[in-house]
Design an enzyme around this catalytic site. Sequence first.
Site, PDB file in Angstrom:
ATOM      1  N   ASP A 114     -18.336  33.182  37.075  1.00  0.00           N
ATOM      2  CA  ASP A 114     -19.376  32.210  37.443  1.00  0.00           C
ATOM      3  C   ASP A 114     -18.938  30.828  36.957  1.00  0.00           C
ATOM      4  O   ASP A 114     -18.783  30.614  35.765  1.00  0.00           O
ATOM      5  CB  ASP A 114     -20.714  32.615  36.794  1.00  0.00           C
ATOM      6  CG  ASP A 114     -21.906  31.969  37.480  1.00  0.00           C
ATOM      7  OD1 ASP A 114     -21.730  30.893  38.074  1.00  0.00           O
ATOM      8  OD2 ASP A 114     -23.005  32.544  37.418  1.00  0.00           O
ATOM      9  N   ARG A 134     -20.605  27.994  37.756  1.00  0.00           N
ATOM     10  CA  ARG A 134     -21.703  27.031  37.949  1.00  0.00           C
ATOM     11  C   ARG A 134     -22.089  26.338  36.645  1.00  0.00           C
ATOM     12  O   ARG A 134     -21.981  26.921  35.569  1.00  0.00           O
ATOM     13  CB  ARG A 134     -22.944  27.739  38.502  1.00  0.00           C
ATOM     14  CG  ARG A 134     -22.794  28.170  39.933  1.00  0.00           C
ATOM     15  CD  ARG A 134     -23.960  29.002  40.400  1.00  0.00           C
ATOM     16  NE  ARG A 134     -24.002  30.309  39.791  1.00  0.00           N
ATOM     17  CZ  ARG A 134     -24.913  31.230  40.076  1.00  0.00           C
ATOM     18  NH1 ARG A 134     -25.868  30.970  40.942  1.00  0.00           N
ATOM     19  NH2 ARG A 134     -24.873  32.418  39.504  1.00  0.00           N
TER      20      ARG A 134
HETATM   21  N1  LIG Z   1     -17.684  33.801  44.254  1.00  0.00           N
HETATM   22  C1  LIG Z   1     -18.617  34.510  44.885  1.00  0.00           C
HETATM   23  N2  LIG Z   1     -19.830  33.959  45.094  1.00  0.00           N
HETATM   24  C2  LIG Z   1     -20.760  34.702  45.712  1.00  0.00           C
HETATM   25  C3  LIG Z   1     -20.523  36.004  46.152  1.00  0.00           C
HETATM   26  N3  LIG Z   1     -21.642  36.467  46.750  1.00  0.00           N
HETATM   27  C4  LIG Z   1     -22.565  35.477  46.650  1.00  0.00           C
HETATM   28  N4  LIG Z   1     -22.035  34.412  46.037  1.00  0.00           N
HETATM   29  C5  LIG Z   1     -22.644  33.151  45.666  1.00  0.00           C
HETATM   30  O1  LIG Z   1     -23.497  33.427  44.557  1.00  0.00           O
HETATM   31  C6  LIG Z   1     -24.521  32.473  44.517  1.00  0.00           C
HETATM   32  C7  LIG Z   1     -25.844  33.266  44.385  1.00  0.00           C
HETATM   33  O2  LIG Z   1     -26.540  32.653  43.492  1.00  0.00           O
HETATM   34  P1  LIG Z   1     -28.065  32.839  43.106  1.00  0.00           P
HETATM   35  O3  LIG Z   1     -28.715  33.859  43.992  1.00  0.00           O
HETATM   36  O4  LIG Z   1     -28.648  31.491  42.982  1.00  0.00           O
HETATM   37  O5  LIG Z   1     -27.947  33.321  41.633  1.00  0.00           O
HETATM   38  P2  LIG Z   1     -27.840  34.606  40.866  1.00  0.00           P
HETATM   39  O6  LIG Z   1     -26.876  34.367  39.760  1.00  0.00           O
HETATM   40  O7  LIG Z   1     -27.555  35.769  41.767  1.00  0.00           O
HETATM   41  O8  LIG Z   1     -29.272  34.745  40.211  1.00  0.00           O
HETATM   42  P3  LIG Z   1     -30.710  35.026  40.837  1.00  0.00           P
HETATM   43  O9  LIG Z   1     -30.575  35.139  42.314  1.00  0.00           O
HETATM   44  O10 LIG Z   1     -31.522  33.868  40.384  1.00  0.00           O
HETATM   45  O11 LIG Z   1     -31.144  36.282  40.218  1.00  0.00           O
HETATM   46  C8  LIG Z   1     -24.421  31.655  45.781  1.00  0.00           C
HETATM   47  O12 LIG Z   1     -23.761  30.421  45.468  1.00  0.00           O
HETATM   48  C9  LIG Z   1     -23.505  32.492  46.681  1.00  0.00           C
HETATM   49  O13 LIG Z   1     -22.732  31.716  47.562  1.00  0.00           O
HETATM   50  C10 LIG Z   1     -19.229  36.565  45.908  1.00  0.00           C
HETATM   51  O14 LIG Z   1     -18.928  37.714  46.212  1.00  0.00           O
HETATM   52  N5  LIG Z   1     -18.314  35.776  45.282  1.00  0.00           N
END
Ligand SMILES: Nc1nc2c(ncn2[C@@H]2O[C@H](COP(=O)(O)OP(=O)(O)OP(=O)(O)O)[C@@H](O)[C@H]2O)c(=O)[nH]1
Length: 358
Positions: free
Chosen positions: A290, A292
Amino acid sequence: MGLALTSSELIARARGDLRAGAPVVVGNHLVIAAEVLAKHRFEALKSLNCPLTLALSRHRANTLKIRSYDGDVARMIVPADAESTWVRAMADPTLDLRHPMKGPVSSIRDGDAADALCAVVLVKSARLLPAAMLAPVAAVAPEDTSGLCHLSLDALRSEAVRQHIFEPIVSAKLPLSAHPEGRLHVFQSDDGTEEHYAIEIGAPDRSAPVLSRLHSACFTGDLLGSLKCDCGPQLRAALAMMGSEGHGILLYLNQEGRGIGLTNKMRAYALQDQGFDTVDANHRLGFEDDERDFRIGASLLKRLGFHAVRLLTNNPAKMKMLQENGVGVVERVPLKVGLTKENARYLATKAERSGHLL
Ligand SMILES: Nc1nc2c(ncn2[C@@H]2O[C@H](COP(=O)(O)OP(=O)(O)OP(=O)(O)O)[C@@H](O)[C@H]2O)c(=O)[nH]1
Ligand SMILES: [Zn+2]
């Protein structure tokens, strides 16, 4: 005075130069991002007749079974007969099946790795794969370096931890299907390179905890309806809950792919097609799982006048970062929507390896 570029402006410019495949100077080295190294630039580097170094992140070096003697970065000597395609293949694991034979490579253990480490961090901050070619700047004719961005290690180190300041630029009414009283606020970073949005529903009371969501951009999930993640349903469910309460604030943060950008997220998806999970795919690309910066969410909320939230999330890291940055989380509101057979493994991995709550 006042007209000279600040370090932040210079670094923002350097990121653009690197993405264009142009060199920048980091400490005592000329640096080009490995991912975009053009053939003619590589030939020019070779004609300097000096040792060329390839710097990779520790994670990528581990995958290639290359020893890293310098913590987060591994340095290796570029073989004299290497071509630019070799450099790209070293940087990009999605090419591993096409270019399986890359060795033998010798790691460098002597000398100072500080320029290499800063170069890799800078390249990564340009949302490029964290891999850089380095040549000693002393080997380059001064007229060839005079127009380039020159960055000191001190400037790069302080920029890496600096918290960007986001200014509100404009806000306007935006009636939504979730609620007719919507308002979109646009924020821009002080170096002009990043934009984030806040969607305010109703007229939330600034003195009480507000129902809130920190949503990270997901082009594939939010817009295309991808079944690989739960982002689209989470976004719509969060807005719907705010709409039915009559109040809420949703931050739409441009941190696509957990901060690695869409191109790298799609590289991660290509690795997932080969069987790696979401965390391992990020590591193989050279990224943390992560990337971010959740401090941004706290600063935007405070800027909008909110100091306490009821947070829609399953991610404890988001709650922790908000609390540490001056926004109280009085309640966690679970957000469990959009489970599909395609994203079941992704969500299980987030729970097992990234600490998400089920
Ligand atoms: N690097 C990467 N990013 C992903 C993948 N799948 C989803 N994402 C990214 O993950 C992020 C999802 O973030 P959120 O749903 O805000 O956060 P979270 O950490 O899952 O937390 P909550 O949804 O609040 O429980 C988005 O920026 C997506 O583009 C993946 O397989 N790899
Ligand atoms: Zn998604």
